[in-house]
Design an enzyme around this catalytic site. Structure first.
Site, mmCIF file in Angstrom:
data_model
loop_
_atom_site.group_PDB
_atom_site.id
_atom_site.type_symbol
_atom_site.label_atom_id
_atom_site.label_comp_id
_atom_site.label_asym_id
_atom_site.label_seq_id
_atom_site.Cartn_x
_atom_site.Cartn_y
_atom_site.Cartn_z
ATOM 1 N N ASP A 9 -1.954 10.820 -2.639
ATOM 2 C CA ASP A 9 -2.281 9.723 -3.554
ATOM 3 C C ASP A 9 -2.499 10.234 -4.966
ATOM 4 O OD1 ASP A 9 -2.995 8.624 -0.772
ATOM 5 O OD2 ASP A 9 -2.800 6.904 -2.115
ATOM 6 N N GLN A 17 -2.611 2.772 9.745
ATOM 7 C CA GLN A 17 -1.275 2.840 9.124
ATOM 8 C C GLN A 17 -0.300 3.637 9.987
ATOM 9 O OE1 GLN A 17 -4.167 3.272 7.561
ATOM 10 N NE2 GLN A 17 -4.078 2.779 5.394
ATOM 11 N N ARG A 58 -7.162 -0.308 -6.984
ATOM 12 C CA ARG A 58 -7.371 0.858 -6.109
ATOM 13 C C ARG A 58 -7.441 2.105 -6.999
ATOM 14 N NH1 ARG A 58 -4.254 1.216 -0.726
ATOM 15 N NH2 ARG A 58 -6.176 2.324 -0.241
ATOM 16 N N ARG A 116 0.850 -1.196 0.000
ATOM 17 C CA ARG A 116 0.000 0.000 0.000
ATOM 18 C C ARG A 116 0.886 1.248 0.000
ATOM 19 N NH1 ARG A 116 1.840 1.826 3.985
ATOM 20 N NH2 ARG A 116 0.715 3.760 3.612
ATOM 21 N N GLY A 117 0.218 2.418 -0.126
ATOM 22 C CA GLY A 117 0.956 3.666 -0.306
ATOM 23 C C GLY A 117 1.087 3.881 -1.802
ATOM 24 N N ALA A 118 0.739 5.082 -2.259
ATOM 25 C CA ALA A 118 0.616 5.292 -3.713
ATOM 26 C C ALA A 118 1.862 4.892 -4.518
ATOM 27 C CB ALA A 118 0.234 6.750 -3.974
ATOM 28 N N ASN A 175 -5.578 12.467 -0.302
ATOM 29 C CA ASN A 175 -4.695 11.704 0.593
ATOM 30 C C ASN A 175 -5.571 10.994 1.619
ATOM 31 O OD1 ASN A 175 -1.971 10.937 1.375
ATOM 32 N ND2 ASN A 175 -2.318 12.126 3.220
ATOM 33 N N LYS A 176 -4.943 10.216 2.457
ATOM 34 C CA LYS A 176 -5.652 9.386 3.437
ATOM 35 C C LYS A 176 -6.749 10.171 4.157
ATOM 36 C CE LYS A 176 -5.399 5.916 4.008
ATOM 37 N NZ LYS A 176 -6.382 5.053 3.295
HETATM 38 O O1 MRU Z 1 -4.680 3.458 1.802
HETATM 39 P P1 MRU Z 1 -3.193 3.599 1.808
HETATM 40 O O2 MRU Z 1 -2.536 3.086 3.042
HETATM 41 O O3 MRU Z 1 -2.565 3.075 0.537
HETATM 42 O O4 MRU Z 1 -2.998 5.184 1.795
HETATM 43 C C1 MRU Z 1 -1.735 5.720 1.845
HETATM 44 C C2 MRU Z 1 -1.733 7.198 1.885
HETATM 45 O O5 MRU Z 1 -2.760 7.838 1.906
HETATM 46 C C3 MRU Z 1 -0.405 7.863 1.794
HETATM 47 O O6 MRU Z 1 -0.411 9.065 2.507
HETATM 48 C C4 MRU Z 1 -0.099 8.171 0.327
HETATM 49 O O7 MRU Z 1 -0.280 7.021 -0.456
HETATM 50 C C5 MRU Z 1 1.265 8.663 0.142
HETATM 51 S S1 MRU Z 1 2.450 7.385 0.414
HETATM 52 C C6 MRU Z 1 3.975 8.019 0.182
#
Ligand code: MRU
Length: 343
Positions: A234, A193, A88, A45-47, A244-245
């Site tokens: 993201d 997270q 996603r 996970r994480g973009a 973002n999250k």
């Molecule tokens: O749902 P996730 O855990 O994939 O979401 C992650 C985030 O929102 C991060 O802040 C974003 O992807 C940036 S990661 C460098």
């Protein structure tokens, strides 16, 4: 630095982030469908990390294709790409990486050569991704002064990028420069997270931190305890609006209300100039169980109605600066984002 994604003898070795911080479990994926599931289930996970996983997923899917012509190969590769892209919807990096993989395949005629080139391309994207992380982290560290307390949300470290990290990368770089810093980490409901992953990474780096629940951010910002907020992204729309999250928007509004700078750190692969504003960014809706349970334990009556958007949009007016590997961008974002992408 832990290897989040790795190509080992024709398979993808992936650190299962759903098991952290309790266990370090590595999955061995031998089919692109398993990669798609791992992305969907947030094992990776994480973009930026999603983008790299998808690139390797394409390379993996390509190895298994049998085709008599390039046309047949490309059609089958399209099926692989489709499966990976349907995982996603919010992270720009996923579509960015798949597009680059497709362009690589299109440029070559011989099928065996395409297969080799796709693996090489995935590896190249991984290297470039880490280089971008390191550059933007250096720019970000310049905004973090000695003695700062920084608030961050979700996880944006090596786990989230399969590299060095973005917002957390800037924090790590500031520490490496010898600055004395402290980090406030939001737990990041519903999937924690922050509590599970960011604390794990910060502890590993020896960076002092305090874990808080998401609802405590207004309290600490209003008490003058936070010098700046840094989060990841993201997807960044052409006008600088940021997905973002979930919870990032609250943070940005509260930061402005309390006169605290609010920074977004992301590689240029998270910028999507095709979308004029955040209104056009697709927001992923995830399963109700993620809200009604914590680590499998029910916390709400069975059958309650639930909403679970995984991301929110922070309008650009709340953002002090966007930190990328091509430099730090401030208003007017519309003009300046376009300019840095053309560099
Ligand atoms: O749902 P996730 O855990 O994939 O979401 C992650 C985030 O929102 C991060 O802040 C974003 O992807 C940036 S990661 C460098």
């Amino acid at each position: 630095m832990i290897k989040v994604i790795e190509w080992v003898s024709g398979k993808i070795r992936l650190l299962d982030q759903t098991r952290l911080p309790w266990e370090e479990v590595f999955l061995e994926l031998e089919d692109y469908r398993q990669v798609a599931s791992a992305i969907k289930e947030m094992r990776v996970r994480g973009a930026p990390a999603i983008g790299i996983a998808a690139a390797y997923g394409m390379a993996l899917g390509a190895q298994g294709i049998e085709a008599a012509s390039k046309e047949e190969f490309m059609s089958k590769l399209g099926t692989v790409s489709q499966a990976l892209s349907a995982t996603r919807p919010t992270a720009a990096n996923l579509f960015w990486a798949l597009e680059r993989m497709k362009q690589t395949a299109e440029a070559i005629e011989d099928v065996a050569q395409i297969k080799a080139a796709l693996l090489k391309k995935a590896q190249k994207l991984e290297v470039e991704n880490e280089e971008a992380d390191r550059k933007l982290s250096k720019y970000g560290a310049e905004l973090i002064k000695d003695g700062f307390t920084i608030l961050t949300h979700c996880n944006t470290g090596a786990l989230a990028t399969a590299g060095y990290g973005t917002a957390l990368g800037a924090i790590k770089a500031a520490k490496e420069e010898g600055k004395k810093i402290h980090v406030f980490v939001t737990e990041t409901r519903p999937l924690l997270q922050g509590a599970r992953l960011t604390t794990w990474e910060l502890a590993g780096e020896g960076i002092p931190f305090t874990l808080i629940t998401d609802a405590m951010v207004g309290h600490f910002l209003s008490q003058g305890r936070i010098d700046c907020v840094i989060v990841g992204a993201d997807r960044i729309a052409a006008n600088g609006d940021v997905a973002n999250k979930i919870g990032t928007y609250n943070l940005a509004v509260l930061a402005m209300e309390n006169g605290v700078p609010f920074y977004v750190a992301a590689p240029s692969s998270s910028i999507d100039l095709s979308l004029p504003s955040g209104d056009e960014i697709p927001i992923e809706e995830r399963s109700p169980e993620e809200v009604t349970r914590i680590e499998g334990i029910p916390i709400a009556p069975v059958g309650v109605e639930v909403a679970n958007p995984a991301f929110d949009i922070t309008p650009h007016i709340y953002i002090t600066a966007i930190i990328t590997e091509k430099g730090v961008v401030r208003e007017p974002y519309e003009v300046r984002l376009r300019k840095i992408l053309s560099l």
